[in-house]
Design a protein around this motif. Structure first.
Motif, mmCIF file in Angstrom:
data_model
loop_
_atom_site.group_PDB
_atom_site.id
_atom_site.type_symbol
_atom_site.label_atom_id
_atom_site.label_comp_id
_atom_site.label_asym_id
_atom_site.label_seq_id
_atom_site.Cartn_x
_atom_site.Cartn_y
_atom_site.Cartn_z
ATOM 1 N N UNK A 30 0.848 -1.186 0.000
ATOM 2 C CA UNK A 30 0.000 0.000 0.000
ATOM 3 C C UNK A 30 0.888 1.241 0.000
ATOM 4 N N UNK A 31 0.396 2.299 -0.626
ATOM 5 C CA UNK A 31 1.201 3.521 -0.755
ATOM 6 C C UNK A 31 1.599 4.108 0.589
ATOM 7 N N UNK A 32 0.813 3.845 1.629
ATOM 8 C CA UNK A 32 1.122 4.436 2.938
ATOM 9 C C UNK A 32 2.482 3.981 3.461
ATOM 10 N N UNK A 33 2.924 2.767 3.103
ATOM 11 C CA UNK A 33 4.218 2.270 3.564
ATOM 12 C C UNK A 33 5.354 3.028 2.900
ATOM 13 N N UNK A 34 5.236 3.257 1.612
ATOM 14 C CA UNK A 34 6.254 4.020 0.896
ATOM 15 C C UNK A 34 6.262 5.470 1.390
ATOM 16 N N UNK A 35 5.090 6.028 1.612
ATOM 17 C CA UNK A 35 5.005 7.400 2.114
ATOM 18 C C UNK A 35 5.603 7.511 3.517
ATOM 19 N N UNK A 36 5.365 6.519 4.349
ATOM 20 C CA UNK A 36 5.942 6.530 5.706
ATOM 21 C C UNK A 36 7.466 6.472 5.625
ATOM 22 N N UNK A 37 7.990 5.639 4.744
ATOM 23 C CA UNK A 37 9.438 5.531 4.578
ATOM 24 C C UNK A 37 10.021 6.854 4.078
ATOM 25 N N UNK A 38 9.361 7.460 3.121
ATOM 26 C CA UNK A 38 9.814 8.760 2.616
ATOM 27 C C UNK A 38 9.800 9.783 3.746
ATOM 28 N N UNK A 39 8.774 9.741 4.596
ATOM 29 C CA UNK A 39 8.704 10.647 5.739
ATOM 30 C C UNK A 39 9.881 10.467 6.685
ATOM 31 N N UNK A 40 10.249 9.229 6.947
ATOM 32 C CA UNK A 40 11.386 8.951 7.827
ATOM 33 C C UNK A 40 12.687 9.473 7.200
ATOM 34 N N UNK A 41 12.868 9.229 5.914
ATOM 35 C CA UNK A 41 14.076 9.692 5.211
ATOM 36 C C UNK A 41 14.141 11.220 5.224
ATOM 37 N N UNK A 42 13.017 11.875 4.959
ATOM 38 C CA UNK A 42 12.984 13.345 4.970
ATOM 39 C C UNK A 42 13.283 13.871 6.372
ATOM 40 N N UNK A 43 12.722 13.238 7.401
ATOM 41 C CA UNK A 43 12.970 13.682 8.783
ATOM 42 C C UNK A 43 14.451 13.530 9.142
ATOM 43 N N UNK A 44 15.055 12.406 8.791
ATOM 44 C CA UNK A 44 16.480 12.203 9.079
ATOM 45 C C UNK A 44 17.357 13.181 8.295
ATOM 46 N N UNK A 45 17.025 13.383 7.017
ATOM 47 C CA UNK A 45 17.810 14.314 6.201
ATOM 48 C C UNK A 45 17.663 15.743 6.720
ATOM 49 N N UNK A 46 16.458 16.132 7.112
ATOM 50 C CA UNK A 46 16.232 17.478 7.659
ATOM 51 C C UNK A 46 17.005 17.667 8.959
ATOM 52 N N UNK A 47 16.989 16.658 9.798
ATOM 53 C CA UNK A 47 17.744 16.711 11.052
ATOM 54 C C UNK A 47 19.229 16.888 10.761
ATOM 55 N N UNK A 48 19.740 16.130 9.798
ATOM 56 C CA UNK A 48 21.164 16.235 9.446
ATOM 57 C C UNK A 48 21.493 17.630 8.911
ATOM 58 N N UNK A 49 20.630 18.191 8.079
ATOM 59 C CA UNK A 49 20.880 19.526 7.528
ATOM 60 C C UNK A 49 20.886 20.568 8.640
ATOM 61 N N UNK A 50 19.925 20.498 9.551
ATOM 62 C CA UNK A 50 19.878 21.453 10.667
ATOM 63 C C UNK A 50 21.104 21.317 11.568
#
Length: 181
Positions: A117-137
């Motif tokens: 289901x698309x929600x799993x891919x979206x959740x994974x993308x959310x985790x990647x974006x959160x980790x990348x945003x944390x690293x940038x900050x």
């Protein structure tokens, strides 16, 4: 998370050596999960005669080899003051970041294979974006601290004795000390 811990916690003297043990714990946990995924892939691949996902399988094998190489590299890690430590660090960072990038790519390939289901891919993308945003900050904050510290050192003083009340051990804790005014 292990790379973020190593990159951004070690700048604080008060986090030493906890950052290292947290880094090892995160990386070892990721290695165990990766080996389990690799083993699952081998099992499913052997049971799926005629069905092959060459790119996903190849990347998985490369990840297993690089991850195992990182684990064994820990056993030959030179002491911080050793003349070869710089080269070991370069190797460790290059292989580590390569593993991170290949892991993200291979997980997306796995999503394409399984078609969940698309929600799993979206959740994974959310985790990647959160980790990348944390690293940038955290990277921006690290540069801010480095520039501020460099200015203070050029004026011959360190505010509050460096980060977290330390003695000006440099942004990455490499023992660069200046005289206090």
């Amino acid at each position: 998370m292990g790379a973020i811990i190593a990159r951004y916690l070690k700048v604080f003297k008060s986090a030493d050596p906890a950052w290292f043990y947290l880094h090892v714990l995160c990386q070892f946990s990721a290695y165990v999960v990766g080996v389990a995924g690799w083993g699952t892939g081998l099992k499913l691949g052997s049971e799926s005669v005629g069905v092959q996902f060459d790119a996903h399988r190849t990347i998985g094998i490369i990840l297993f080899c690089l991850g195992t190489l990182q684990v064994f590299a820990l056993l030959v890690r030179p002491k911080p003051e050793h003349k070869y430590r710089l080269y070991w660090n370069i190797y460790h960072h290059l292989v580590g970041y390569t593993v991170i990038i290949l892991s993200v790519v291979n997980i997306f390939k796995g999503f394409d294979i399984l078609e969940p289901e698309k929600k799993w891919k979206h959740a994974y993308i959310g985790v990647i974006v959160a980790l990348a945003s944390t690293a940038v900050l955290l990277e921006a904050y690290t540069w801010f601290v480095a520039i501020r510290r460099k200015r203070s050192e050029s004026e011959g003083k360190l505010p509050y004795g460096g980060v977290n009340g330390g003695e000006g051990n440099g942004v990455y804790g490499h023992g660069v000390r200046t005289q206090q005014a």
